[in-house]
Design an enzyme around this catalytic site. Structure first.
Site, PDB file in Angstrom:
ATOM      1  N   CYS A 176     -35.400  59.877-110.170  1.00 35.75           N
ATOM      2  CA  CYS A 176     -36.342  60.911-110.583  1.00 35.75           C
ATOM      3  C   CYS A 176     -36.242  61.199-112.082  1.00 35.75           C
ATOM      4  O   CYS A 176     -35.161  61.176-112.661  1.00 35.75           O
ATOM      5  CB  CYS A 176     -36.057  62.177-109.786  1.00 35.75           C
ATOM      6  SG  CYS A 176     -37.141  63.554-110.194  1.00 35.75           S
ATOM      7  N   ASP A 231     -52.011  71.566 -99.830  1.00 33.98           N
ATOM      8  CA  ASP A 231     -51.158  72.633-100.342  1.00 33.98           C
ATOM      9  C   ASP A 231     -50.056  72.839 -99.337  1.00 33.98           C
ATOM     10  O   ASP A 231     -50.235  72.576 -98.130  1.00 33.98           O
ATOM     11  CB  ASP A 231     -51.926  73.959-100.496  1.00 33.98           C
ATOM     12  CG  ASP A 231     -52.061  74.667 -99.158  1.00 33.98           C
ATOM     13  OD1 ASP A 231     -52.900  74.236 -98.346  1.00 33.98           O
ATOM     14  OD2 ASP A 231     -51.310  75.625 -98.895  1.00 33.98           O
ATOM     15  N   CYS A 288     -37.483  64.112-113.461  1.00 37.19           N
ATOM     16  CA  CYS A 288     -37.760  65.531-113.708  1.00 37.19           C
ATOM     17  C   CYS A 288     -36.682  66.149-114.590  1.00 37.19           C
ATOM     18  O   CYS A 288     -35.612  65.576-114.788  1.00 37.19           O
ATOM     19  CB  CYS A 288     -37.870  66.301-112.392  1.00 37.19           C
ATOM     20  SG  CYS A 288     -36.290  66.765-111.661  1.00 37.19           S
TER      21      CYS A 288
END
Lengths: 388, 388
Positions: A319, A281, A321
């Site tokens: 990418c 994380d 996204c």
């Protein structure tokens, strides 16, 4: 193990492991990265965005949620999952790290950590038992034990003291957690909102291999569902961090997930997976996004740079996204400079996609036995210095 | 009319009209509400959210885009649609209203409006021609003429002067716009990025019916593609605003869309559609969202109120938006009080859904001849005072 909790290793490649972590709220493919939802929200994006990004687990900060809106309120609203409208797994930390890094005042007693809220200066006492109670009320799928964090570099003595205290606290935390799990009626003041909650122990010991070994032995004896490596990414050089992970991770039980807390940069993910870490994380992808830094396979892109003023290419041409498919560097630069909130949103969507996609590629490479090749490739192309 | 621009009235119900506005970037069902994308972004949400909300047209502010990042830069990036990644219709205002409401200094000359930027104090001159040029470079589907705004209440003389100057400016704006449309080569410094751009005139005249009538006659003479009612929602009582709209809208050419600028509250939409208005814009749904006010059929809900602290019901139980389907008042209150950006996003998604859904219900009612019934219903249930 709780009824809802399980971990199976599906593939291995060197020390790297491709696993499946089962929790009461569903399965997490590992190695996995957990976006940080500090106060019940991953900053600047929505739960729907997280689902679209295919985040399988998020992290909530016990310190923040305890202070505001309060674990009691969240329990009365049905627990953290229902409160924030997120039905997939959640891991909560113990609050110890924020008491160390955020609180207005902190005093460590054997009983626990006394601190003043960074919001209103109010006085609080976080004990191992209280941290377990709060997380039981939050009802996360994975709770962490309260540990004592020390700054790096810490001398051998403070590191030993904190490690030993963390072990004593871990024992108390485990006792309380098991009491809440097996005999909730004995703690009528605690509303256990997720009976299948697992609890992870945390290995401390600073940068000393000896202390780390001791911490592993003493913590594993307490028989947690799994184990985390704590006390890293707190100021030590990155190579030292890698050495500690390389030393510690293989000492942990092979059949249980290993969680490296609070790390890190994209290259850290590769290096630590290589030593057998399964869970990560970090606030970095979302925090850096808000500061205008977009992460790519080549390295960071600082969107405010004047050279992007009329650059109509996507932030990261490689990418897929939402941000990179629809918007140009020129537009993102404009939004960032204008101070539009949408800048934080679009940058965060990109950075989280990059992290989660990197984990997908890592998992795939482990399955195909090509993790080492992918790691070398990444090393050669990625730099921490702005590349654009 | 430009090649790409058309307006057809499909149904009538009293003075209310159900129409279809065709622009170079697609069709808008009217009556329509335009979310405001001040600086090339509707604050706190993304273009994808707007598409999910089924917003068919948005508004961009010429004043803001001219100052930052500049209309020249946007033109070099291919125009506003490409720059912001929005392929549906865009209307741009002329900048006049922000010069009036935001600029650090404003001086009106016959030539145009001299002002200082609210950002850096730099001196600028916005003429009717310049406002047309900027919007030609932005390439919006609908450009507005530069008009002179006066505060309300304005005496009859300032109102007449501003109205008459607005007509003279409108003539110059129309001349320039037609030059750019038919002979762009004659203005080599202006990059026309949307050859199909339409231009709307603006009726001024304050709250005087006589001045409004004069303004309509003089403006309609200039033969714009359509007409807006300007100079309202600037401080006058709402009943006065309704009276001016009731007087002015029916004077405008029946076959052209009518745009009421900068209005308003949800009940305003009903009252003004009833007088034949087809287009609306207002920052209210997004601005109030950021301030924690959620709009519903009953009235506003102030999310920070303590009574919502543990209220697990959706903000508006009658609403089908993403926010109301997934989140509770308790969670939205927590996010708002914690200062999480996600609060602005979720509240804005709700408020925009409420506005756009209200327009859908209005259009449907006009088709079925039940608009008056819907209007009465809305009047009876909606209050401007917080209802929850």
């Amino acid at each position: 193990m709780t009824d809802g909790f399980d971990f199976r290793i599906l593939n291995r490649d060197g020390l790297a492991r491709r696993g499946e972590l089962t929790t009461p709220h569903g399965v997490v493919q590992t190695p996995a990265f957990m976006p940080v939802g500090t106060r019940g929200a991953v900053k600047s994006i929505t739960q729907r965005d997280l689902e679209d990004l295919d985040a399988e687990i998020i992290l909530g900060n016990t310190y923040h949620l305890y202070l505001k809106p309060g674990d009691g309120l969240i329990a009365r609203c049905g627990g953290l999952h229902r409160f924030i409208g997120w039905n997939r797994p959640i891991l909560t930390d113990s609050g110890g790290y924020q008491v160390y890094s955020l609180a207005a005042m902190r005093r460590i007693h054997e009983e626990g950590a006394e601190f003043r809220s960074h919001i209103d200066g109010s006085l609080h006492m976080l004990t191992p038992e209280r941290a377990a109670d709060i997380q039981a009320q939050l009802g996360s799928d994975i709770a962490m034990v309260l540990d004592e964090c020390v700054a790096s570099p810490a001398g051998p003595e403070p590191a030993r003291e904190a490690m030993e205290r963390s072990v004593r606290w871990a024992r108390r935390a485990r006792t309380r957690h098991l009491q809440l799990r097996h005999d909730p009626a004995s703690a009528p003041d605690v509303a256990v909102t997720n009976p299948g909650q697992a609890q992870f122990g945390i290995v401390q010991g600073g940068i000393s291999p000896g202390l780390r070994t001791e911490s592993v032995q003493a913590t594993v004896e307490l028989a947690f569902e799994a184990y985390a490596i704590g006390g890293l990414s707190v100021g030590e050089p990155v190579d030292v961090m890698y050495e500690v992970v390389a030393h510690t991770a293989p000492l942990l039980p092979d059949g249980r997930p290993r969680y490296l807390m609070g790390t890190g940069m994209p290259d850290d993910l590769f290096e630590c997976v290589a030593h057998g870490v399964d869970l990560f994380d970090c606030v970095l992808p979302t925090r850096n996004a808000r500061n205008g830094q977009l992460l790519t396979r080549r390295g960071p892109l600082v969107i405010k740079n004047a050279r992007y003023a009329e650059d109509v290419s996507p932030p990261d041409p490689e990418c897929s996204c939402y941000t990179c498919r629809h918007f140009s560097r020129a537009y993102l630069r404009h939004l960032f400079i204008a101070g539009e909130m949408t800048a934080a949103t679009l940058n965060s969507l990109h950075n989280l996609h990059f992290y989660l996609d990197t984990m997908r590629r890592i998992r795939e490479a482990i399955v195909f036995g090509s993790f080492e090749k992918l790691r070398q490739e990444f090393r050669q192309t990625f730099s921490r210095r702005p590349q654009y």
